[in-house]
Design a protein around this motif. Structure first.
Motif, PDB file in Angstrom:
ATOM      1  N   TYR A 207       0.848  -1.192   0.000  1.00 24.65           N
ATOM      2  CA  TYR A 207       0.000   0.000   0.000  1.00 24.65           C
ATOM      3  C   TYR A 207       0.889   1.250   0.000  1.00 24.65           C
ATOM      4  N   GLN A 348      -0.573 -10.417  -2.486  1.00 24.29           N
ATOM      5  CA  GLN A 348      -1.238 -10.978  -1.315  1.00 24.29           C
ATOM      6  C   GLN A 348      -1.802 -12.367  -1.610  1.00 24.29           C
ATOM      7  N   GLY A 396      -0.673  -5.562   3.532  1.00 25.12           N
ATOM      8  CA  GLY A 396       0.265  -5.091   2.520  1.00 25.12           C
ATOM      9  C   GLY A 396       1.719  -5.293   2.915  1.00 25.12           C
TER      10      GLY A 396
END
Length: 487
Positions: A207, A348, A396
């Motif tokens: 992120y 992820q 993240g």
């Protein structure tokens, strides 16, 4: 001739369309579930468009369940329309940007504060002679500042007042002008900040935009309130009778929605992968560090990962709500499940995320033990809203797990959990991607510790290289150049 880029474009378009349609159907189902008429749903949706919305503004509480899903469907539908633009090579960040938009449509983002920010980025593209359609990801990421726009339009006390009536609201034309200038400022500033913040955490915070927007939000908030001597706004009071009567049953509705949607993603992936789950272990073995699942693996496996990972996060939030006392299934809780999906196509997956979740649990156990020893009440639980929001973005930090070890992922989650309710104070709650800011700071703390105390062998699996005075070889720079708009 097989065109991989065309297939990637199609996957991203279909994913956006699928989730938009599912959100729209969920809005209709919620209206039936609560016995609302279409007129009531539209009225509730219009109501939330003109409300200030700093973190965490629960759209279920100030509006309704059906209106919040409708808000997500409309904003997601607009992003889906943007993906229909032709002659565009989509990056995985378009996938990521869509999920960030629809996620925050449950607690802070709406059409009124989203479109001006996108227009500000369009101005940046015109200024630098860039193609807007080739940078759709950043048009979506910049919506992080939505609460600033709503605050200026509907609550900020300007000394100059030029009122115009809009429905039941009075709009200050001077506030509109301030919003235009602020959107342009955000549009030209965020892309300039991004390359520097990427280098700070070296790609270990997926992120990345959260760190850039958080730092810029800190600056703008400080100017608007601290520098100008304006009192901090109070939380929005609400006496929504429908929420009070049905709020406890929202968990069942939202859980059923997510289970059905993610099972549908699994079914799509199973079908596209030759009617099997074969090969999914390849994604689970991926470190998640500077990777692109859409290019590296069968596209059916990306759908499968979205399904399994989504079911895991849905189960996690239901479990902590069941086992601990906290916020429950609010609008924010509903939205953060989608926020956790942001990089499901570029890093992820369940195997590298679960140690980060365990880091939050470790801090919770430590706090419970210390409070028990000290005879103090436990101040929070894993289902406290701030900690649930924080963990969605802490996912993240999963490259720490994949690149180093499960212990590194555990520590990344632990450090993020310590700070997740503090960072929002820095920008007054006016930056929606606050969790990305927290994850970025956690990466800045953990990386030097890893460089210093974890051997070269443990980090890279190669022979240990000693430098003078016992120092190890520094972490190498990224093999890939940082693009101006790459997250």
């Amino acid at each position: 001739m097989y065109d991989l880029q065309h297939e990637i474009n199609q996957v991203i378009r279909r994913m956006c369309l699928l989730f938009t349609l599912c959100l729209l159907l969920a809005s209709a189902a919620a209206a039936v579930y609560l016995g609302e008429t279409p007129r009531q749903v539209i009225k509730a949706w219009l109501h939330l468009q003109v409300q200030p919305c700093p973190l965490v503004t629960d759209y279920f509480r100030i509006s309704s369940l059906s209106a919040a899903f409708l808000n997500a469907a409309i904003c997601g539908g607009f992003c889906t329309l943007l993906t229909r633009l032709r002659r565009v090579k989509f990056r995985p960040n378009v996938w990521s940007g869509y999920f960030l938009v629809v996620a925050h449509c449950f607690y802070g983002l709406n059409l009124v504060n989203m479109l001006p920010l996108m227009a500000g980025f369009w101005f940046h593209c015109r200024l630098h002679r860039l193609r807007f359609r080739e940078n759709l990801d950043w048009a979506m990421f910049i919506t992080s500042f939505g609460p600033f726009i709503s605050e200026l339009l509907f609550r900020y006390p300007f000394s100059i007042n030029l009122p115009v009536t809009l429905g039941s609201r009075q709009i200050n034309l001077f506030a509109v002008l301030a919003c235009v200038l602020l959107c342009i400022f955000f549009g030209v500033s965020v892309p300039a900040l991004l390359p520097g913040t990427s280098k700070l955490h070296r790609g270990f915070n997926l992120y990345n935009g959260g760190l850039a927007t958080g730092l810029l939000g800190l600056f703008v908030f400080s100017f608007l309130y601290k520098t100008m001597g304006v009192e901090m706004p109070q939380a929005i009071a609400s006496d929504n009778a429908v929420y009070a009567a049905h709020g406890n049953s929202y968990q069942l509705f939202c859980t059923v929605f997510y289970v059905l949607v993610f099972l549908l993603c699994l079914a799509i992936g199973w079908y596209k992968n030759g009617r099997s789950f074969r090969g999914y272990g390849q994604i689970l073995a991926d470190s998640g560090y500077k990777t692109n699942f859409l290019r590296k693996y069968n596209l059916g496996l990306v759908w499968i990962n979205l399904g399994f990972y989504g079911l895991m996060m849905t189960a996690y939030f239901n479990l902590v709500i069941l086992l601990t006392d906290g916020a429950g299934f609010t609008g924010a809780t509903c939205g953060i499940i989608l926020a956790a999906m942001t990089f499901s196509a570029s890093g992820q997956h369940p195997k590298n995320v679960w140690p980060v979740l365990a880091g939050y649990a470790l801090l919770s156990l430590l706090v419970h033990a210390l409070c028990m020893i000290g005879g103090r009440p436990v101040p929070w639980t894993l289902s406290t809203q701030g900690y649930m929001n924080g963990i969605a973005f802490a996912t993240g930090l999963c490259p720490f797990t994949g690149k180093f070890s499960r212990k590194a992922g555990l520590m990344a989650g632990f450090i993020s959990a310590v700070m997740c309710t503090t960072t929002s104070v820095m920008h007054g709650g006016f930056v929606l991607y606050n969790g990305g800011l927290t994850a970025g700071i956690a990466a800045l703390i953990l990386l030097p510790l890893i460089d210093t105390y974890i051997s070269h062998t443990e980090r890279y699996g190669r022979g240990k290289v000693k430098l003078p005075h016992g120092r190890h070889e520094p972490l190498p720079d990224s093999e890939e150049p940082v693009r101006p708009f790459e997250q």
